[in-house]
Write a protein that holds these residues in place. Structure first.
Motif, PDB file in Angstrom:
ATOM      1  N   ARG A 130       0.759  -0.932  -0.099  1.00  0.00           N
ATOM      2  CA  ARG A 130      -0.020  -0.140  -0.235  1.00  0.00           C
ATOM      3  C   ARG A 130       0.649   1.272  -0.068  1.00  0.00           C
ATOM      4  O   ARG A 130       0.308   2.451  -0.950  1.00  0.00           O
ATOM      5  CB  ARG A 130      -1.091   0.139   1.220  1.00  0.00           C
ATOM      6  N   ALA A 131       1.989   0.904   0.468  1.00  0.00           N
ATOM      7  CA  ALA A 131       2.721   2.036   1.092  1.00  0.00           C
ATOM      8  C   ALA A 131       3.501   2.670  -0.259  1.00  0.00           C
ATOM      9  O   ALA A 131       3.669   3.984  -0.999  1.00  0.00           O
ATOM     10  CB  ALA A 131       3.874   2.330   1.723  1.00  0.00           C
ATOM     11  N   VAL A 132       3.175   2.152  -1.795  1.00  0.00           N
ATOM     12  CA  VAL A 132       4.076   2.348  -2.981  1.00  0.00           C
ATOM     13  C   VAL A 132       2.679   3.376  -4.192  1.00  0.00           C
ATOM     14  O   VAL A 132       3.370   3.462  -4.950  1.00  0.00           O
ATOM     15  CB  VAL A 132       4.329   1.069  -3.858  1.00  0.00           C
ATOM     16  N   TRP A 133       2.182   3.301  -3.750  1.00  0.00           N
ATOM     17  CA  TRP A 133       0.823   4.430  -3.951  1.00  0.00           C
ATOM     18  C   TRP A 133       0.223   5.054  -2.754  1.00  0.00           C
ATOM     19  O   TRP A 133      -1.719   4.832  -2.512  1.00  0.00           O
ATOM     20  CB  TRP A 133      -0.266   3.581  -4.266  1.00  0.00           C
ATOM     21  N   PRO A 134       0.662   6.037  -1.814  1.00  0.00           N
ATOM     22  CA  PRO A 134       0.175   6.736  -0.629  1.00  0.00           C
ATOM     23  C   PRO A 134      -0.743   7.662  -1.562  1.00  0.00           C
ATOM     24  O   PRO A 134      -1.483   8.336  -2.701  1.00  0.00           O
ATOM     25  CB  PRO A 134       1.593   7.395  -0.039  1.00  0.00           C
ATOM     26  N   GLU A 135      -1.912   7.919  -0.120  1.00  0.00           N
ATOM     27  CA  GLU A 135      -3.375   8.923  -0.478  1.00  0.00           C
ATOM     28  C   GLU A 135      -1.927  10.871  -1.320  1.00  0.00           C
ATOM     29  O   GLU A 135      -1.103  10.734  -1.207  1.00  0.00           O
ATOM     30  CB  GLU A 135      -3.646  10.174   0.518  1.00  0.00           C
ATOM     31  N   ASP A 136      -2.672  11.269  -2.031  1.00  0.00           N
ATOM     32  CA  ASP A 136      -2.237  12.471  -2.957  1.00  0.00           C
ATOM     33  C   ASP A 136      -2.134  13.532  -1.379  1.00  0.00           C
ATOM     34  O   ASP A 136      -2.016  13.236  -0.425  1.00  0.00           O
ATOM     35  CB  ASP A 136      -3.239  13.514  -3.069  1.00  0.00           C
ATOM     36  N   GLY A 137      -0.378  13.798  -1.392  1.00  0.00           N
ATOM     37  CA  GLY A 137       0.392  14.751  -0.474  1.00  0.00           C
ATOM     38  C   GLY A 137       0.646  14.001   0.181  1.00  0.00           C
ATOM     39  O   GLY A 137       1.406  15.057   1.538  1.00  0.00           O
ATOM     40  N   VAL A 138       0.746  12.383   0.161  1.00  0.00           N
ATOM     41  CA  VAL A 138       0.979  11.783   1.114  1.00  0.00           C
ATOM     42  C   VAL A 138       2.800  11.256   1.047  1.00  0.00           C
ATOM     43  O   VAL A 138       2.625  11.008  -0.107  1.00  0.00           O
ATOM     44  CB  VAL A 138       0.120  10.766   2.410  1.00  0.00           C
ATOM     45  N   VAL A 139       3.564  11.156   1.898  1.00  0.00           N
ATOM     46  CA  VAL A 139       4.904  10.429   1.108  1.00  0.00           C
ATOM     47  C   VAL A 139       4.968   8.758   2.264  1.00  0.00           C
ATOM     48  O   VAL A 139       5.133   9.441   3.198  1.00  0.00           O
ATOM     49  CB  VAL A 139       6.209  11.587   1.667  1.00  0.00           C
TER      50      VAL A 139
ATOM     51  N   ASN B   8       6.681  -2.514   6.605  1.00  0.00           N
ATOM     52  CA  ASN B   8       6.078  -1.490   6.497  1.00  0.00           C
ATOM     53  C   ASN B   8       6.500  -0.594   6.877  1.00  0.00           C
ATOM     54  O   ASN B   8       8.004   0.186   6.388  1.00  0.00           O
ATOM     55  CB  ASN B   8       5.428  -1.582   8.039  1.00  0.00           C
ATOM     56  N   VAL B   9       5.761   0.535   6.252  1.00  0.00           N
ATOM     57  CA  VAL B   9       6.850   1.640   5.547  1.00  0.00           C
ATOM     58  C   VAL B   9       6.463   2.769   6.230  1.00  0.00           C
ATOM     59  O   VAL B   9       5.670   3.100   5.938  1.00  0.00           O
ATOM     60  CB  VAL B   9       7.227   2.163   4.380  1.00  0.00           C
ATOM     61  N   PRO B  10       6.999   3.544   7.016  1.00  0.00           N
ATOM     62  CA  PRO B  10       6.667   4.773   8.124  1.00  0.00           C
ATOM     63  C   PRO B  10       5.908   5.734   6.280  1.00  0.00           C
ATOM     64  O   PRO B  10       6.804   6.426   5.237  1.00  0.00           O
ATOM     65  CB  PRO B  10       8.507   6.139   8.467  1.00  0.00           C
ATOM     66  N   VAL B  11       5.259   6.618   7.426  1.00  0.00           N
ATOM     67  CA  VAL B  11       4.322   7.789   6.073  1.00  0.00           C
ATOM     68  C   VAL B  11       4.255   9.039   7.060  1.00  0.00           C
ATOM     69  O   VAL B  11       4.107   9.264   8.058  1.00  0.00           O
ATOM     70  CB  VAL B  11       2.772   7.234   6.267  1.00  0.00           C
ATOM     71  N   PHE B  12       4.320  10.134   6.048  1.00  0.00           N
ATOM     72  CA  PHE B  12       4.716  11.325   6.497  1.00  0.00           C
ATOM     73  C   PHE B  12       3.816  12.356   5.610  1.00  0.00           C
ATOM     74  O   PHE B  12       3.988  12.164   4.668  1.00  0.00           O
ATOM     75  CB  PHE B  12       6.535  11.637   6.103  1.00  0.00           C
ATOM     76  N   ARG B  13       3.080  13.221   5.975  1.00  0.00           N
ATOM     77  CA  ARG B  13       2.577  14.619   5.616  1.00  0.00           C
ATOM     78  C   ARG B  13       2.985  15.747   5.995  1.00  0.00           C
ATOM     79  O   ARG B  13       4.157  16.315   6.759  1.00  0.00           O
ATOM     80  CB  ARG B  13       0.571  14.558   6.380  1.00  0.00           C
ATOM     81  N   ALA B  14       2.903  16.571   5.456  1.00  0.00           N
ATOM     82  CA  ALA B  14       3.022  17.875   5.675  1.00  0.00           C
ATOM     83  C   ALA B  14       2.800  18.800   6.821  1.00  0.00           C
ATOM     84  O   ALA B  14       1.734  18.195   7.463  1.00  0.00           O
ATOM     85  CB  ALA B  14       2.910  19.095   4.423  1.00  0.00           C
ATOM     86  N   TRP B  15       3.341  19.333   7.513  1.00  0.00           N
ATOM     87  CA  TRP B  15       3.208  19.423   8.772  1.00  0.00           C
ATOM     88  C   TRP B  15       2.421  20.705   8.972  1.00  0.00           C
ATOM     89  O   TRP B  15       2.172  21.160   7.670  1.00  0.00           O
ATOM     90  CB  TRP B  15       4.521  20.343   9.711  1.00  0.00           C
ATOM     91  N   GLY B  16       1.203  20.842   9.698  1.00  0.00           N
ATOM     92  CA  GLY B  16      -0.204  21.237  10.242  1.00  0.00           C
ATOM     93  C   GLY B  16      -1.034  21.177   8.624  1.00  0.00           C
ATOM     94  O   GLY B  16      -0.598  20.395   8.130  1.00  0.00           O
TER      95      GLY B  16
END
Length: 204
Positions: A52-61, A196-204
């Motif tokens: 699932r990590a290979v195609w995350p949501e828009d705006g997510v890395v 499992n691959v860590p997920v990150f979003r833009a802060w704020g």
């Protein structure tokens, strides 16, 4: 869900064994890698299994830093022509090689690319209806059976290629990274659901 992916790995050698060292992921280095993609502070947001990590949501890395290898997954990497990424890839690679695989089964688009020393070694992208979108560099050995017609899809009159693009992209995943989203597993493959691959979003 089908096969959807936008994944690039940066490595001095080859990335195939990277995910077998999943327990060695460095959280802080992974966050810094995500920030290079997001262009600002990154907020950790859990983890996703690799398939699932290979195609995350828009705006997510999704980003993972292993010993000797860094991997990023985000949708904007899936370009019609992977060579258009060369500037960004060169900046992120910092002198390392880069391997990327991109696909979206809804539109039957697929591609892959390899960069070395900031330049494209091989870039191929295609769709079943349009055909070749980009074809740069020499074919890899794992491609050759596909171009010879050994993996043609009988009765698929909509595909203008001698194979289905998603099939070749999954073979590129196997060759570069050691797993597939669709297709037959072999002894060289590992289960992406177990990483499992860590997920990150833009802060704020």
């Amino acid at each position: 869900m089908g096969s959807k992916a936008a994944i690039v790995a940066f490595v001095a050698g080859e990335p195939r064994e990277a995910f077998r060292r999943a327990s060695d992921i460095d959280p802080e280095s992974s966050r810094r890698l995500a920030e290079k993609i997001l262009g600002g502070q990154a907020q950790p947001s859990g983890a996703l299994p690799l398939d699932r990590a290979v195609w995350p949501e828009d705006g997510v890395v999704c980003a993972a830093s292993f010993p000797g290898v860094e991997v990023v997954c985000c949708r904007w990497l899936a370009q019609d022509r992977p060579s258009d990424l060369t500037g960004q890839i060169s900046r992120l690679a910092e002198g390392r090689n880069a391997y990327g695989v991109f696909m979206h089964s809804i539109t039957d688009y697929a591609g892959f690319a390899v960069w070395a020393k900031g330049s494209v070694v091989r870039s191929l992208s295609m769709s079943s209806e349009i055909g070749i979108l980009e074809d740069l560099g020499s074919q890899f050995a794992f491609e050759e059976p596909f171009w010879r017609g050994e993996y043609s899809v009988p009765g698929d009159e909509c595909c203008v290629l001698p194979f289905h693009p998603i099939d070749l992209a999954n073979e590129a995943l196997r060759e570069f990274f050691g797993f597939v989203l669709e297709g037959d597993w072999d002894d060289s493959c590992f289960d992406p659901e177990e990483v499992n691959v860590p997920v990150f979003r833009a802060w704020g």
